[in-house]
Design a protein around this motif. Structure first.
Motif, PDB file in Angstrom:
ATOM      1  N   HIS A  59      16.252   3.757   0.258  1.00 49.03           N
ATOM      2  CA  HIS A  59      15.696   3.186   1.500  1.00 49.03           C
ATOM      3  C   HIS A  59      16.496   3.602   2.740  1.00 49.03           C
ATOM      4  O   HIS A  59      16.288   3.051   3.821  1.00 49.03           O
ATOM      5  CB  HIS A  59      15.685   1.655   1.430  1.00 49.03           C
ATOM      6  N   ARG A  92       7.474  -8.112 -11.798  1.00 47.04           N
ATOM      7  CA  ARG A  92       6.960  -8.051 -10.418  1.00 47.04           C
ATOM      8  C   ARG A  92       5.852  -9.076 -10.185  1.00 47.04           C
ATOM      9  O   ARG A  92       5.721  -9.620  -9.084  1.00 47.04           O
ATOM     10  CB  ARG A  92       6.523  -6.624 -10.073  1.00 47.04           C
ATOM     11  N   HIS A 122      15.143  -9.282  -6.500  1.00 48.09           N
ATOM     12  CA  HIS A 122      14.790  -7.853  -6.552  1.00 48.09           C
ATOM     13  C   HIS A 122      14.295  -7.556  -7.955  1.00 48.09           C
ATOM     14  O   HIS A 122      14.807  -8.113  -8.919  1.00 48.09           O
ATOM     15  CB  HIS A 122      16.025  -6.976  -6.269  1.00 48.09           C
ATOM     16  N   ASP A 125      10.773  -1.124  -9.695  1.00 46.49           N
ATOM     17  CA  ASP A 125       9.348  -0.854  -9.461  1.00 46.49           C
ATOM     18  C   ASP A 125       8.718   0.076 -10.508  1.00 46.49           C
ATOM     19  O   ASP A 125       7.510   0.312 -10.466  1.00 46.49           O
ATOM     20  CB  ASP A 125       9.116  -0.316  -8.044  1.00 46.49           C
TER      21      ASP A 125
HETATM   22 MG    MG Z   1      11.631  -2.097  -4.360  1.00 46.49          MG
END
Ligand code: MG
Ligand code: RTP
Length: 147
Positions: A59, A92, A122, A125
């Motif tokens: 990121h 998720r 967190h 993904d």
């Molecule tokens: Mg992420």
């Protein structure tokens, strides 16, 4: 016809500083367990801004990168490895949307998150990023396989 089999996966999870400060570590871990995910490694640690920066390197170009790294080093976190059927997506689902304002009722972020930065958890993904994130925080001998 087609056989449908779920694969046992591992995913990486962090209980972020806001949720640790709220004293809901056990409640969050209980949600993972109730969904059939097993906690096969877990430890409470403090991230330095440097370690947070390395973890979130993907990121780096994003406008929220500096805030995210300083936030994640603002207090202790719990890093953990979850294992079970379709663990990445299942985790998720349980977490809910990144912004708690968009998170479905009953998800961890809807119930415990304060803001898009202080958003309680967190979760990896994808299986590939899960493997990288697990290796970032845990050695092989720290992962406790269950029968
Ligand atoms: Mg992420
Ligand atoms: P995570 O990685 O933490 O499980 O969450 P995520 O996939 O839903 O979100 P991601 O896009 O990977 O972003 C990582 C974390 O950065 C913060 N963020 N802030 N201000 C913003 O627009 C913004 N966008 C993301 C969030 O704390 C997010 O969890």
């Amino acid at each position: 016809h087609q056989e449908f089999t779920m694969t046992i996966e591992r995913t990486f999870s962090i209980i972020k500083p806001d949720a640790v400060a709220k004293n809901v570590v056990g409640e969050i871990q209980s949600r993972f367990e109730k969904a059939g995910l097993r906690i096969i490694a877990s430890k409470m640690i403090r991230l330095t801004p440097e370690i947070a920066g390395k973890f979130y390197e993907v990121h780096k170009a994003r406008p929220f990168y500096n805030d995210l790294c300083s936030y994640m080093s603002s207090g202790p976190v719990v890093v953990q490895v979850l294992e079970g059927d379709g663990a990445v997506l299942k985790n998720r689902d349980i977490m809910g949307a990144t912004n708690p304002k968009d998170a479905a009722p009953g998800t961890i972020r809807a119930d415990f998150a304060e803001s898009i930065d202080a958003n309680a958890v967190h979760g990896s993904d994808a299986p590939e990023t899960a493997a990288q994130e697990i290796a970032f925080f845990f050695s092989g001998t720290e992962l406790c396989d269950r029968p």
